[in-house]
Design a protein around this motif. Sequence first.
Motif, mmCIF file in Angstrom:
data_model
loop_
_atom_site.group_PDB
_atom_site.id
_atom_site.type_symbol
_atom_site.label_atom_id
_atom_site.label_comp_id
_atom_site.label_asym_id
_atom_site.label_seq_id
_atom_site.Cartn_x
_atom_site.Cartn_y
_atom_site.Cartn_z
ATOM 1 N N GLU A 165 0.815 -1.215 0.000
ATOM 2 C CA GLU A 165 0.000 0.000 0.000
ATOM 3 C C GLU A 165 0.847 1.262 0.000
ATOM 4 O OE1 GLU A 165 -3.010 -0.012 2.980
ATOM 5 O OE2 GLU A 165 -4.175 -1.589 1.988
ATOM 6 N N GLN A 166 2.039 1.211 0.570
ATOM 7 C CA GLN A 166 2.900 2.386 0.566
ATOM 8 C C GLN A 166 3.280 2.783 -0.861
ATOM 9 O OE1 GLN A 166 3.767 4.458 3.103
ATOM 10 N NE2 GLN A 166 4.606 5.693 1.440
ATOM 11 N N GLU A 167 3.445 1.801 -1.732
ATOM 12 C CA GLU A 167 3.757 2.110 -3.135
ATOM 13 C C GLU A 167 2.579 2.798 -3.817
ATOM 14 O OE1 GLU A 167 6.573 -0.836 -5.283
ATOM 15 O OE2 GLU A 167 5.387 -2.064 -3.922
ATOM 16 N N ASP B 230 2.883 6.295 -2.826
ATOM 17 C CA ASP B 230 3.984 6.936 -3.565
ATOM 18 C C ASP B 230 3.567 7.277 -4.993
ATOM 19 O OD1 ASP B 230 5.548 6.685 -1.315
ATOM 20 O OD2 ASP B 230 6.505 4.818 -1.974
#
Length: 455
Positions: free
Chosen positions: A430-432, A435
């Motif tokens: 999910e962090q990608e 980003d």
Amino acid sequence: MNNNRFLSTHKIICAVVTTLLTQPVIADDLFTLFYKAKLHSPHLPLADAQKEIAKQKLNQALASKDAKINFTAQEKMGQNKRPGQPETDYRVRNYALQFSVPIYNRIQDETISTAHLGEAIALEQFQVSYNELLQNVVEQYFKILSLKSRLELIQQQKVLVLEQKRMANANFAQGMVSITDLKEAEAKFSTLQSQENSINFEISKEQSILAELIGTDEFAFAKNSIPLEKLPQLSYSDQSLYNQLLLTKNHQIRISELNLKVSQNEIKQSQAEKYPVLNFSAKLSRNFDSQDSAFTSKQDGLDYLYGFELNIPMYNSENYYKIKEQKATLEKNKNELLLITQKQKAQMLDNFYSTLSSISKANGMQDAEYSSQKAWLANKRAYEVGMRVNAEVLEAQTKYFEARQERLSAWYEAWQNYIKLKITTGTLIEQEIIDIDRIFYATTSSQELSYNHVK
């Protein structure tokens, strides 16, 4: 007059070009849409339920090795009739407390091992459902972005066509051009108007589908810029890395591998039925036995029994055929693993090369866009001095906007295919997504809302 008109037109063109370079896109960010979908869609609750089922099956298998305590009670009443003798009433009562614990049972061991695999499969299936939901949102998200970019380009082109029409009208009034120039501009404007209407219908359709995924028909879209120079970091040499990631992290392949292990365990479980089963048990019982109302005959006692119970299977033809069936299932699962691996690898390669192709196209269209822009401006200046007809200017203008749209489409496709590549290889977190949203959207302090859609 022509010089003033040229300066006015030049300002409009510069404004449009500046607008295109910082083109606003109306859309929720991907992370927010996916968050809404997770709250609404049955994908994840269904997968959670499967996880809970697998967990409880494992608990059942583990509990089969625990000690068991049972209490039984029975009471019987009846009459005894014999020829030449009076009737006798009798009553029997029995109460018992029984304790048992398994000492050796290979079937239970294999059942527990299979249950562990079932829990692992449920966890992998949750990730499959998660990725399926994410991919559905990603596809709708990029469809809407692409359609909205086309819509904005058409609207910007309409402004320029109207300016070209006003110029042709002024020139026609002065007798500098024929009526054809005016009609060309009108026809082009009508074409753009019909394209705009068609795209609006397409946007409404895709937004309705997205609304079904995220569980709400009210959207709030933030206006931001598109950094066309920012593209996914991917090269041809990365193929071997993604091949390896696919084989180790793809959840569909891992489910097939686990199913293969389950088949192997089921065979072991059936084969374990041939082994002895040893249990320890103890029983404490109280018996009451009485006859007639005078209790002429009475038995009353407390019994305590304990010891080992051994069960040795001798012959079971049903189990023989059961093992043969499970071996056939094992072969089926082996081939299913090969098939799933082939399909997932084909999907990965499609996403990988589609991403590379879109990156290459987005980079290549930059020069084409710049050249078509110069050709359009040159034709426009030539028209203003009477060296070109309006049809040539409109054609050059259309080529520029087509080149611009192709570059935008390639940019969207590059990111869409890159996200799908990461999903297929099981490496997207999910962090990608956050980003990528930062690349797509410039954060503003006011978080201006420029578009609201209510179904």
